[in-house]
Design a protein around this motif. Sequence first.
Motif, short mmCIF file in Angstrom:
data_model
loop_
_atom_site.label_atom_id
_atom_site.label_comp_id
_atom_site.label_asym_id
_atom_site.label_seq_id
_atom_site.Cartn_x
_atom_site.Cartn_y
_atom_site.Cartn_z
N LEU A 9 0.83 -1.20 0.00
CA LEU A 9 0.00 0.00 0.00
C LEU A 9 0.86 1.26 0.00
O LEU A 9 0.57 2.22 -0.71
CB LEU A 9 -0.96 0.00 1.20
N ALA A 10 1.94 1.27 0.78
CA ALA A 10 2.83 2.43 0.81
C ALA A 10 3.39 2.72 -0.58
O ALA A 10 3.38 3.88 -1.03
CB ALA A 10 3.96 2.21 1.80
N LEU A 11 3.84 1.69 -1.27
CA LEU A 11 4.39 1.89 -2.61
C LEU A 11 3.32 2.36 -3.59
O LEU A 11 3.54 3.30 -4.37
CB LEU A 11 5.04 0.59 -3.10
N ARG A 12 2.16 1.73 -3.55
CA ARG A 12 1.08 2.14 -4.46
C ARG A 12 0.61 3.55 -4.16
O ARG A 12 0.31 4.32 -5.07
CB ARG A 12 -0.08 1.15 -4.41
N LEU A 13 0.55 3.91 -2.88
CA LEU A 13 0.12 5.25 -2.49
C LEU A 13 1.13 6.29 -2.98
O LEU A 13 0.74 7.32 -3.54
CB LEU A 13 -0.04 5.31 -0.98
N LEU A 14 2.41 6.03 -2.79
CA LEU A 14 3.43 6.95 -3.28
C LEU A 14 3.35 7.10 -4.80
O LEU A 14 3.44 8.21 -5.32
CB LEU A 14 4.83 6.46 -2.88
N GLY A 76 13.72 0.60 -2.73
CA GLY A 76 14.35 -0.32 -1.79
C GLY A 76 14.32 0.21 -0.37
O GLY A 76 14.06 -0.54 0.58
N ALA A 77 14.57 1.50 -0.19
CA ALA A 77 14.55 2.09 1.15
C ALA A 77 13.15 2.03 1.75
O ALA A 77 12.99 1.72 2.94
CB ALA A 77 15.05 3.53 1.10
N GLU A 83 9.15 -3.29 5.72
CA GLU A 83 9.35 -4.72 5.95
C GLU A 83 10.24 -4.99 7.16
O GLU A 83 10.16 -6.06 7.76
CB GLU A 83 9.97 -5.39 4.72
N GLY A 84 11.12 -4.06 7.46
CA GLY A 84 12.08 -4.29 8.53
C GLY A 84 13.31 -4.98 7.97
O GLY A 84 13.32 -5.48 6.85
N PHE A 117 16.95 -6.36 -2.55
CA PHE A 117 17.06 -4.95 -2.22
C PHE A 117 18.01 -4.22 -3.16
O PHE A 117 17.76 -3.06 -3.52
CB PHE A 117 17.50 -4.76 -0.77
N ALA A 118 19.08 -4.87 -3.58
CA ALA A 118 20.02 -4.24 -4.51
C ALA A 118 19.34 -3.90 -5.84
O ALA A 118 19.69 -2.91 -6.48
CB ALA A 118 21.23 -5.15 -4.75
#
Length: 147
Positions: A9-14, A76-77, A83-84, A117-118
């Motif tokens: 949701l955070a990614l889609r919202l951004l 990635g950040a 996710e932690g 992540f890379a």
Amino acid sequence: MRLLRSTDLALRLLMRLAVVSGSSPTTREVAADMDVPYTHAAKVVAELQHLGLVDARRGRGGGLTLTEKGRTASVGAVVRIFEGEGDVVECEGDNPCPLNSDCRLRGTLRRAQEAFFATLDPVTVADMVVAPTGPLLLSISKRPGAV
């Protein structure tokens, strides 16, 4: 590997805020657009605001806007924050794995996670909304007059 719902949701919202032109949708409107519970969206918005990625203003003329920091944020950040930094599998804890001391799986999964992540680190939120994604995000808004 599966992302948490809050990370997704955070990614889609951004991404959604990165393509909004001339308007500042409310948290309630974004939740409706993305078909998620308002309370879940509000928690994610609060975290994104705390991180300085989103501005949220209340009242008339308020709404959500993406900050410049949010536009240039590394995907990635953002994923790491939501996710932690923990391992993909839990080898310790209440019921520790008996292979823990000499297991090769844990290290292999850790390297795979680092590769994941890379791949995401150099990608920004702005990168994620270039065509065809940006126009598609605008077309799925349920709000009349959005575009």
